[in-house]
Scaffold this motif. Sequence first.
Motif, PDB file in Angstrom:
ATOM      1  N   ASN A   9     -19.743 -34.524  11.841  1.00  0.00           N
ATOM      2  CA  ASN A   9     -21.079 -34.364  12.417  1.00  0.00           C
ATOM      3  C   ASN A   9     -20.960 -34.313  13.932  1.00  0.00           C
ATOM      4  O   ASN A   9     -20.025 -34.867  14.509  1.00  0.00           O
ATOM      5  CB  ASN A   9     -21.999 -35.531  12.025  1.00  0.00           C
ATOM      6  N   GLU A  10     -21.938 -33.677  14.569  1.00  0.00           N
ATOM      7  CA  GLU A  10     -21.920 -33.584  16.026  1.00  0.00           C
ATOM      8  C   GLU A  10     -22.180 -34.962  16.647  1.00  0.00           C
ATOM      9  O   GLU A  10     -23.032 -35.717  16.181  1.00  0.00           O
ATOM     10  CB  GLU A  10     -22.972 -32.596  16.511  1.00  0.00           C
ATOM     11  N   HIS A  33     -17.428 -33.425  17.999  1.00  0.00           N
ATOM     12  CA  HIS A  33     -17.723 -33.671  16.590  1.00  0.00           C
ATOM     13  C   HIS A  33     -16.911 -34.865  16.102  1.00  0.00           C
ATOM     14  O   HIS A  33     -15.776 -35.075  16.527  1.00  0.00           O
ATOM     15  CB  HIS A  33     -17.421 -32.432  15.743  1.00  0.00           C
ATOM     16  N   CYS A  34     -17.479 -35.635  15.193  1.00  0.00           N
ATOM     17  CA  CYS A  34     -16.860 -36.839  14.653  1.00  0.00           C
ATOM     18  C   CYS A  34     -15.573 -36.492  13.911  1.00  0.00           C
ATOM     19  O   CYS A  34     -15.525 -35.529  13.143  1.00  0.00           O
ATOM     20  CB  CYS A  34     -17.846 -37.542  13.713  1.00  0.00           C
ATOM     21  N   GLU A  35     -14.535 -37.282  14.134  1.00  0.00           N
ATOM     22  CA  GLU A  35     -13.255 -37.044  13.473  1.00  0.00           C
ATOM     23  C   GLU A  35     -13.293 -37.389  11.990  1.00  0.00           C
ATOM     24  O   GLU A  35     -12.476 -36.902  11.224  1.00  0.00           O
ATOM     25  CB  GLU A  35     -12.150 -37.847  14.160  1.00  0.00           C
ATOM     26  N   ASP A  36     -14.243 -38.249  11.573  1.00  0.00           N
ATOM     27  CA  ASP A  36     -14.320 -38.643  10.164  1.00  0.00           C
ATOM     28  C   ASP A  36     -15.234 -37.735   9.349  1.00  0.00           C
ATOM     29  O   ASP A  36     -14.850 -37.261   8.288  1.00  0.00           O
ATOM     30  CB  ASP A  36     -14.790 -40.086  10.028  1.00  0.00           C
ATOM     31  N   CYS A  86     -18.858 -40.637  15.392  1.00  0.00           N
ATOM     32  CA  CYS A  86     -20.307 -40.784  15.517  1.00  0.00           C
ATOM     33  C   CYS A  86     -20.662 -42.260  15.334  1.00  0.00           C
ATOM     34  O   CYS A  86     -19.820 -43.072  14.944  1.00  0.00           O
ATOM     35  CB  CYS A  86     -21.031 -39.913  14.490  1.00  0.00           C
ATOM     36  N   VAL A  87     -21.898 -42.623  15.607  1.00  0.00           N
ATOM     37  CA  VAL A  87     -22.302 -44.027  15.539  1.00  0.00           C
ATOM     38  C   VAL A  87     -22.097 -44.590  14.140  1.00  0.00           C
ATOM     39  O   VAL A  87     -21.561 -45.692  13.969  1.00  0.00           O
ATOM     40  CB  VAL A  87     -23.768 -44.197  15.997  1.00  0.00           C
TER      41      VAL A  87
END
Length: 88
Positions: A44-45, A38-41, A60-61
Amino acid sequence: MATGWAGDGAVQDQIDATVGDAIRRVRSRLPSGPGSTHCEDCDNEIPEARRKAMPGARLCVACQEASDAEEAGFAGYNRRGSKDSQLR
């Protein structure tokens, strides 16, 4: 003996040093170790395809693009010095 002029290849040495510094800076920022699911910011997965393509990914992107845009303003180093020091 100091003549006040740069030696042969001095300009290329400055260019090489600047490029080398940039490469070391970018390599130091590459993710390493196990990635996150999951995104650290935004939490989201992170898709499986991204985790395979970029081992160690922690964002994430969308968050990675935002982070890259913030850091895009870095201009590098000016190794030339001032004109005054070159004229003395």
